[in-house]
Design an enzyme around this catalytic site. Structure first.
Site, PDB file in Angstrom:
ATOM      1  N   SER B  16      18.775  -1.882   7.592  1.00  0.00           N
ATOM      2  CA  SER B  16      18.402  -3.088   6.846  1.00  0.00           C
ATOM      3  C   SER B  16      19.375  -4.221   7.134  1.00  0.00           C
ATOM      4  O   SER B  16      18.970  -5.346   7.445  1.00  0.00           O
ATOM      5  CB  SER B  16      18.423  -2.801   5.343  1.00  0.00           C
ATOM      6  OG  SER B  16      17.437  -1.864   4.994  1.00  0.00           O
ATOM      7  N   ARG B  39      23.098  -9.680   1.115  1.00  0.00           N
ATOM      8  CA  ARG B  39      22.538  -9.058  -0.092  1.00  0.00           C
ATOM      9  C   ARG B  39      21.371  -9.882  -0.640  1.00  0.00           C
ATOM     10  O   ARG B  39      20.402  -9.328  -1.160  1.00  0.00           O
ATOM     11  CB  ARG B  39      23.595  -8.902  -1.189  1.00  0.00           C
ATOM     12  CG  ARG B  39      24.643  -7.854  -0.905  1.00  0.00           C
ATOM     13  CD  ARG B  39      25.360  -7.386  -2.175  1.00  0.00           C
ATOM     14  NE  ARG B  39      24.763  -6.184  -2.646  1.00  0.00           N
ATOM     15  CZ  ARG B  39      25.172  -4.949  -2.310  1.00  0.00           C
ATOM     16  NH1 ARG B  39      26.224  -4.773  -1.535  1.00  0.00           N
ATOM     17  NH2 ARG B  39      24.529  -3.902  -2.749  1.00  0.00           N
ATOM     18  N   HIS B  42      18.413  -9.098   1.567  1.00  0.00           N
ATOM     19  CA  HIS B  42      18.063  -7.688   1.364  1.00  0.00           C
ATOM     20  C   HIS B  42      17.283  -7.501   0.060  1.00  0.00           C
ATOM     21  O   HIS B  42      16.393  -6.661  -0.028  1.00  0.00           O
ATOM     22  CB  HIS B  42      19.363  -6.879   1.349  1.00  0.00           C
ATOM     23  CG  HIS B  42      19.179  -5.415   1.164  1.00  0.00           C
ATOM     24  ND1 HIS B  42      19.492  -4.775  -0.008  1.00  0.00           N
ATOM     25  CD2 HIS B  42      18.718  -4.456   2.001  1.00  0.00           C
ATOM     26  CE1 HIS B  42      19.234  -3.480   0.126  1.00  0.00           C
ATOM     27  NE2 HIS B  42      18.763  -3.260   1.323  1.00  0.00           N
TER      28      HIS B  42
END
Lengths: 214, 214
Positions: B16, B39, B42
């Protein structure tokens, strides 16, 4: 000096839902689906997701019926549970999250899968006829489908909104291609998230009560 | 027969984060910002948000420093709080959500604003030097900026991710145009949400520990 902004909650909801209806061209969908699609779009600010939804024809009816019958709601993470508006639940439906069950890490190691997948196995006593809301982990959705293929009890509805770059699109494509006779809604592709999963639950529970409340 | 899928959490995180780095062309941003941007992307599955982030140059440093110093984290809704990974917080930082404070509905009526905006006023004892994480309500961000203009104590950092069709884009544009000397990150436009706000908190708290843990 800051510009004035809308502070009236009813006016905010009305303007939001009107924008959704117009920009997403809601009238191309069956009326029973409007509250579900409206809340999904409202939760993420993206009208374009309307074009990538996959769903069974009866998902709104089946979800509403399960809710009214007191079905529990099984969530793959705490955020989904936190986004469910408890006062909208028609039958004090239980909201169950097993991700932080103390047995989950060991069970994940044993089955060689993620904690999110392992947590799904602990849904077994509750899942027959339940509402499943997945807003985070592709492995939770993949493993649920695997378990069902092995004879696990079936939920009434799967709300499929895992998000991200590894498995999210693939798990939702598997659900849409073979829903195993289960009513469902899913957002194809990488997008998803807990806010959408909670929004779907809130729509099945209550529709758009913010409109009626005005 | 279902196709095999990735079940190893470390492999999932690595793939990822590698996809994010490549597709978002992270190398155009300062290295200190990489965990934060990674983040954020994600959490929503959208690499394209990298192009619409607004931030102060020191936001990563200021946020990390505040976290280490034990700053509380003030959230506009329960979902943001639920997405904060408690074990990542470096100083047992308090996570505070006042939206469901029993005083909030009456106070909202009194100030003629939303419950989300009214709840911000109850942050006053905690907000000096705090981390503010807004993942839902534009009115929370608007009202916070208004209060600061009237002398309310300043947080160390504002994580601005209100979402939707009424005021979200406008409130974040106001923050970006005049951050009142406060470090910040915000996603311009309608997109946002509690998962992004939580992801930003987790990044400031811990970076990307999933990578180091492998």
């Amino acid at each position: 000096e800051m510009r004035p902004y809308e502070t009236n909650p009813s006016a905010i909801y009305a303007a939001s839902f009107a924008t959704v209806a117009a920009e997403a061209r809601l009238d191309r969908f069956a009326p029973a689906l409007h509250p579900l699609i409206t809340r999904l779009i409202h939760s993420c600010g993206m009208v374009e997701i309307a074009d990538r939804l996959a769903f069974s024809a009866d998902v709104a009816f089946a979800g509403h019926h399960a809710m009214q019958s007191g079905a529990p709601i099984l969530c793959d993470c705490e955020m989904v549970g936190a986004g469910i508006i408890r006062r909208y639940l028609p039958a004090h439906n239980q909201v169950i999250v097993t991700l932080n069950d103390p047995r989950t890490p060991d069970h994940a190691a044993k089955i060689e899968n993620t904690r999110s997948a392992a947590a799904v196995e602990f849904w077994e006593p509750h899942i027959a006829g339940a509402i499943v809301a997945i807003g985070n982990a592709p492995t939770a959705l993949f493993h649920l489908l695997e378990l069902i293929d092995q004879g696990f009890p079936k939920p009434a509805v799967i709300l499929g909104f895992p998000v991200g770059f590894v498995g999210a699109a693939e798990s939702k494509a598997e659900l849409a291609a073979n829903p195993r006779g289960i009513d469902f809604v899913a957002l194809r592709g990488r997008k998803g998230g807990s806010a959408m999963a909670s929004a779907a639950v809130n729509a099945l529970a209550a529709g758009l009560p913010e409109i009626k409340e005005r």
